[in-house]
Write a protein that holds these residues in place. Structure first.
Motif, PDB file in Angstrom:
ATOM      1  N   SER A   1       4.671   5.599   2.863  1.00  0.00           N
ATOM      2  CA  SER A   1       3.905   7.215   3.017  1.00  0.00           C
ATOM      3  C   SER A   1       5.013   7.694   2.788  1.00  0.00           C
ATOM      4  O   SER A   1       5.908   8.031   2.913  1.00  0.00           O
ATOM      5  CB  SER A   1       3.573   7.326   4.043  1.00  0.00           C
ATOM      6  OG  SER A   1       4.633   7.082   5.188  1.00  0.00           O
TER       7      SER A   1
ATOM      8  N   LEU B   1       0.586   5.190   0.272  1.00  0.00           N
ATOM      9  CA  LEU B   1      -0.039   6.261   0.889  1.00  0.00           C
ATOM     10  C   LEU B   1       0.305   7.606   0.806  1.00  0.00           C
ATOM     11  O   LEU B   1       1.729   8.326   1.235  1.00  0.00           O
ATOM     12  CB  LEU B   1      -0.337   5.637   2.677  1.00  0.00           C
ATOM     13  CG  LEU B   1      -1.343   7.138   3.014  1.00  0.00           C
ATOM     14  CD1 LEU B   1      -2.274   7.140   3.498  1.00  0.00           C
ATOM     15  CD2 LEU B   1      -0.388   7.208   4.722  1.00  0.00           C
TER      16      LEU B   1
ATOM     17  N   HIS C   1      -1.214  -0.896  -4.691  1.00  0.00           N
ATOM     18  CA  HIS C   1      -2.085  -0.470  -4.354  1.00  0.00           C
ATOM     19  C   HIS C   1      -2.048   1.513  -3.966  1.00  0.00           C
ATOM     20  O   HIS C   1      -1.545   1.099  -2.407  1.00  0.00           O
ATOM     21  CB  HIS C   1      -3.062  -0.919  -3.135  1.00  0.00           C
ATOM     22  CG  HIS C   1      -4.211  -0.569  -2.704  1.00  0.00           C
ATOM     23  ND1 HIS C   1      -5.297  -1.211  -1.927  1.00  0.00           N
ATOM     24  CD2 HIS C   1      -4.987   0.442  -3.511  1.00  0.00           C
ATOM     25  CE1 HIS C   1      -6.196   0.044  -1.888  1.00  0.00           C
ATOM     26  NE2 HIS C   1      -6.590   0.557  -3.021  1.00  0.00           N
TER      27      HIS C   1
ATOM     28  N   THR D   1      -6.279  -2.109   6.970  1.00  0.00           N
ATOM     29  CA  THR D   1      -6.876  -3.138   5.725  1.00  0.00           C
ATOM     30  C   THR D   1      -5.046  -4.171   6.188  1.00  0.00           C
ATOM     31  O   THR D   1      -5.034  -5.222   5.655  1.00  0.00           O
ATOM     32  CB  THR D   1      -6.334  -2.139   3.801  1.00  0.00           C
ATOM     33  OG1 THR D   1      -7.143  -1.314   3.716  1.00  0.00           O
ATOM     34  CG2 THR D   1      -5.978  -3.183   3.290  1.00  0.00           C
TER      35      THR D   1
ATOM     36  N   LEU E   1      -7.577   8.336   5.450  1.00  0.00           N
ATOM     37  CA  LEU E   1      -6.336   8.027   5.248  1.00  0.00           C
ATOM     38  C   LEU E   1      -6.120   6.802   5.592  1.00  0.00           C
ATOM     39  O   LEU E   1      -5.334   5.281   5.327  1.00  0.00           O
ATOM     40  CB  LEU E   1      -6.303   8.900   4.379  1.00  0.00           C
ATOM     41  CG  LEU E   1      -5.475   8.511   3.068  1.00  0.00           C
ATOM     42  CD1 LEU E   1      -6.540   7.110   2.154  1.00  0.00           C
ATOM     43  CD2 LEU E   1      -4.816   8.889   1.846  1.00  0.00           C
TER      44      LEU E   1
ATOM     45  N   GLN F   1       0.892  -1.028  -0.177  1.00  0.00           N
ATOM     46  CA  GLN F   1      -0.497  -0.008   0.049  1.00  0.00           C
ATOM     47  C   GLN F   1       0.839   1.630   0.191  1.00  0.00           C
ATOM     48  O   GLN F   1       2.134   0.846   1.088  1.00  0.00           O
ATOM     49  CB  GLN F   1      -0.846   0.246   1.084  1.00  0.00           C
ATOM     50  CG  GLN F   1      -1.491  -0.830   1.466  1.00  0.00           C
ATOM     51  CD  GLN F   1      -2.781  -0.348   3.024  1.00  0.00           C
ATOM     52  OE1 GLN F   1      -3.883   0.173   2.268  1.00  0.00           O
ATOM     53  NE2 GLN F   1      -2.754  -1.595   3.760  1.00  0.00           N
TER      54      GLN F   1
ATOM     55  N   GLN G   1      -7.760   4.051   7.012  1.00  0.00           N
ATOM     56  CA  GLN G   1      -7.926   3.126   5.956  1.00  0.00           C
ATOM     57  C   GLN G   1      -6.562   2.428   5.820  1.00  0.00           C
ATOM     58  O   GLN G   1      -6.657   0.595   5.447  1.00  0.00           O
ATOM     59  CB  GLN G   1      -8.317   4.129   4.712  1.00  0.00           C
ATOM     60  CG  GLN G   1      -9.513   4.076   5.261  1.00  0.00           C
ATOM     61  CD  GLN G   1      -9.845   5.373   3.560  1.00  0.00           C
ATOM     62  OE1 GLN G   1      -9.514   4.427   2.383  1.00  0.00           O
ATOM     63  NE2 GLN G   1     -10.472   5.988   3.841  1.00  0.00           N
ATOM     64  N   VAL G   2      -5.384   2.316   5.619  1.00  0.00           N
ATOM     65  CA  VAL G   2      -4.557   1.748   4.914  1.00  0.00           C
ATOM     66  C   VAL G   2      -4.372   0.979   6.463  1.00  0.00           C
ATOM     67  O   VAL G   2      -3.556  -0.364   6.334  1.00  0.00           O
ATOM     68  CB  VAL G   2      -3.322   2.855   5.084  1.00  0.00           C
ATOM     69  CG1 VAL G   2      -1.828   1.619   5.323  1.00  0.00           C
ATOM     70  CG2 VAL G   2      -3.000   3.898   3.874  1.00  0.00           C
TER      71      VAL G   2
ATOM     72  N   ASP H   1     -11.776   7.385  -2.734  1.00  0.00           N
ATOM     73  CA  ASP H   1     -12.173   7.409  -2.128  1.00  0.00           C
ATOM     74  C   ASP H   1     -13.119   9.328  -2.333  1.00  0.00           C
ATOM     75  O   ASP H   1     -13.891   9.328  -1.326  1.00  0.00           O
ATOM     76  CB  ASP H   1     -11.541   7.410  -1.096  1.00  0.00           C
ATOM     77  CG  ASP H   1     -10.943   6.419  -0.893  1.00  0.00           C
ATOM     78  OD1 ASP H   1     -11.698   5.013  -1.726  1.00  0.00           O
ATOM     79  OD2 ASP H   1     -10.231   5.270   0.135  1.00  0.00           O
TER      80      ASP H   1
ATOM     81  N   SER I   1      -7.342   3.969  -6.226  1.00  0.00           N
ATOM     82  CA  SER I   1      -8.384   3.757  -4.645  1.00  0.00           C
ATOM     83  C   SER I   1      -8.918   5.400  -5.067  1.00  0.00           C
ATOM     84  O   SER I   1      -8.172   7.013  -4.892  1.00  0.00           O
ATOM     85  CB  SER I   1      -7.844   4.122  -3.112  1.00  0.00           C
ATOM     86  OG  SER I   1      -8.211   2.792  -3.204  1.00  0.00           O
TER      87      SER I   1
ATOM     88  N   VAL J   1       4.082  -1.309   3.905  1.00  0.00           N
ATOM     89  CA  VAL J   1       3.280   0.657   3.345  1.00  0.00           C
ATOM     90  C   VAL J   1       4.695   0.698   3.505  1.00  0.00           C
ATOM     91  O   VAL J   1       5.231   1.125   4.115  1.00  0.00           O
ATOM     92  CB  VAL J   1       2.255   0.898   4.774  1.00  0.00           C
ATOM     93  CG1 VAL J   1       2.154   1.875   4.561  1.00  0.00           C
ATOM     94  CG2 VAL J   1       1.530   0.074   5.286  1.00  0.00           C
TER      95      VAL J   1
ATOM     96  N   ARG K   1      -3.659   4.366  -2.112  1.00  0.00           N
ATOM     97  CA  ARG K   1      -4.597   4.682  -1.572  1.00  0.00           C
ATOM     98  C   ARG K   1      -5.538   6.229  -1.860  1.00  0.00           C
ATOM     99  O   ARG K   1      -6.284   6.213  -1.578  1.00  0.00           O
ATOM    100  CB  ARG K   1      -4.404   4.688  -0.087  1.00  0.00           C
ATOM    101  CG  ARG K   1      -3.571   3.518   0.656  1.00  0.00           C
ATOM    102  CD  ARG K   1      -4.421   2.268  -0.274  1.00  0.00           C
ATOM    103  NE  ARG K   1      -5.551   2.339   0.866  1.00  0.00           N
ATOM    104  CZ  ARG K   1      -6.683   1.784   1.304  1.00  0.00           C
ATOM    105  NH1 ARG K   1      -6.310   1.386   1.874  1.00  0.00           N
ATOM    106  NH2 ARG K   1      -7.415   1.782   1.229  1.00  0.00           N
TER     107      ARG K   1
END
Length: 394
Positions: free
Chosen positions: A40, A11, A91, A25, A18, A9, A21-22, A117, A115, A38, A93
């Motif tokens: 970011s 970010l 993914h 998940t 947000l 993921q 959500q990360v 959103d 994503s 992850v 985000r």
């Protein structure tokens, strides 16, 4: 395939929602035995701690740096990280980094999910053409409601097979009755001088021209119940909207025109206090005037069995079965809102209990971590399968 998947993921800059959500998940993937990481673009102590508790590795890379050399090094480090961890699917985000990641995913031969959103406003003219072409370049898109998928498919001509819907899954343990102690509710009501003798109507979120706060104040002049306590609650982590201070001042004129028996308070709280304010409310009102991709407030309130009165925008219709799990009124219509408020305020204890049971069932079936975990894993598997067979490629 499930045991072999390795997910990443990414970010971009965003608020606590947000990050939440990360984290949720990542937690769901870990619980399912899926290796995931992850990345970011900005350091976040809270995110790092939350992921560390769950055993998820978190890397900070300046992918959005204004310094081209720093940005180049960050993307180079990301490529190395993806190769080292043998990532099967990326993914992103939010779409802000899509250009660079599209290129990386194509070079490395792995699928990219992006994503969306937030509801996209359709642009016209050359800008609209550019926006549509940009969206059509994405490998796969994920959104949080069928309403948002329809926008992407109908307005931007994205193939339905490339757009997936995954409702946000919420840690409902925060919104269980046994987690909201009565002594804390009493303390909050005493602190803010909220009368237990009046019905309490609560609106969560920032004040804007389209949030519906002013619509509710207009409706309060017409409801049959003459004594009401209305709470406008904003959490401290919410970003201040453009023009919010001016909109708050405009509310004062309306508030001064209300009957003296109707009290209105504007309260700022920490996110951890939200369940308390839901629980002390008799009605949670979600009166937004414009389409949203998803309103998390509705789910949070329903999980505590609270009556929700919401505008009938398409995404709200996906969550609320009118007069079964909640109540929908015609968007922007004061008369329709008054009718819904009068109806809910007149419900018997038995009717409220029935509503509560249906609301809790709706949330458990659609938004629990168990359901969310199942859905997101299914999407990842489908995307990887489509990509591997070449069906997802342009």
């Amino acid at each position: 395939m499930t045991s072999q998947m390795i997910l990443l993921q990414i970010l971009p800059r965003g608020g606590s929602g947000l990050e939440c959500q990360v984290t949720e998940t990542a937690t769901a993937l870990q619980e399912a035995g899926i290796s995931n990481y992850v990345v970011s673009v900005a350091p976040s102590f809270q995110l790092t701690v939350a992921l560390k508790k769950r055993g998820v590795e978190h890397l900070v890379l300046s992918l959005d740096s204004a310094n081209p050399f720093k940005k180049y090094r960050a993307f180079h480090a990301l490529i190395s990280f993806i190769k080292e961890k043998r990532i099967d699917c990326i993914h992103l985000r939010a779409p802000s980094l899509k250009g660079g990641l599209q290129k990386i995913a194509k070079e490395l031969g792995i699928p990219l999910i992006i994503s969306f959103d937030e509801m996209i406003i359709k642009e016209k003219g050359i800008k609209g053409i550019y926006q549509r072409k940009t969206l059509q370049k994405e490998t796969f898109l994920m959104t949080v409601s069928s309403a948002m998928k329809r926008v992407l498919v109908d307005d931007y001509q994205i193939s339905p097979s490339r757009v997936f819907v995954s409702y946000p899954f919420i840690d409902l343990r925060r919104y269980q009755l046994d987690q909201v102690r009565q002594d804390r509710i009493t303390a909050v009501m005493e602190k803010y001088q909220i009368s237990p003798e009046k019905p309490i109507l609560t609106v969560m979120g920032s004040v804007s021209q389209t949030s519906g706060h002013r619509l509710l104040l207009e409706a309060l002049k017409c409801v049959k119940e003459t004594e009401i306590s209305c709470l406008f609650v904003k959490t401290k982590d919410e970003e201040e909207l453009r023009g919010e201070k001016e909109n708050v001042l405009l509310l004062q004129d309306q508030i001064s025109d209300l009957p003296k028996t109707v009290t209105v308070q504007q309260i700022e709280i920490s996110p951890e206090m939200k369940p308390l304010f839901y629980q002390l409310s008799d009605i949670v009102v979600c009166p937004t005037m414009v389409p949203l991709s998803f309103d998390r407030t509705i789910v949070e309130a329903l999980s505590l069995g609270k009556p929700v009165v919401a505008s009938d925008i398409p995404s709200n219709q996906e969550v609320i079965e009118n007069e079964e799990s909640g109540f929908l009124f015609k968007t922007g219509d004061v008369t329709s809102l008054v009718r819904s408020l009068d109806h809910v305020l007149s419900l018997s204890l038995g009717q409220r209990k029935k509503l509560q049971c249906q609301a809790e069932k709706t949330v458990e079936n659609l938004f629990s971590i168990r359901q969310g975990q199942k859905k997101v894993l299914d999407i990842y598997q489908k995307v990887i399968g489509l990509y591997e067979t070449g069906k997802g490629k342009k």
